[in-house]
Motif scaffolding. Sequence first.
Motif, PDB file in Angstrom:
ATOM      1  N   LYS A 125       0.829  -1.214   0.000  1.00 36.42           N
ATOM      2  CA  LYS A 125       0.000   0.000   0.000  1.00 36.42           C
ATOM      3  C   LYS A 125       0.864   1.264   0.000  1.00 36.42           C
ATOM      4  N   LYS A 154      -0.535   4.600   2.296  1.00 32.28           N
ATOM      5  CA  LYS A 154      -1.982   4.607   2.085  1.00 32.28           C
ATOM      6  C   LYS A 154      -2.691   5.799   2.711  1.00 32.28           C
ATOM      7  N   THR A 199      -5.852   6.979   0.102  1.00 33.15           N
ATOM      8  CA  THR A 199      -6.907   6.275   0.853  1.00 33.15           C
ATOM      9  C   THR A 199      -8.044   5.883  -0.071  1.00 33.15           C
ATOM     10  N   PHE A 232      -6.016   2.613  -2.086  1.00 31.25           N
ATOM     11  CA  PHE A 232      -5.720   1.432  -1.261  1.00 31.25           C
ATOM     12  C   PHE A 232      -6.799   1.307  -0.189  1.00 31.25           C
TER      13      PHE A 232
END
Length: 61
Positions: free
Chosen positions: A20, A40, A57, A60
């Motif tokens: 991520k 992320k 955000t 991921f």
Amino acid sequence: MDLYSRFGVDEYWIASPKGKTVQVFVLKEGIYIEYGTFSKDDFVESAFFNDLKINLTEIFI
């Protein structure tokens, strides 16, 4: 990386879905330098396109 630098790609990103993260590299004098690693919870930014910011955000989950 070698192929991109040979053809003069100024910037490239490597996204790691598992980790991520997104790593951004920029070409300086024929060598790629890491511009940043974004996780992320970050906004990833382009070194060349000042208005390009992506909320990771949303990518991921």
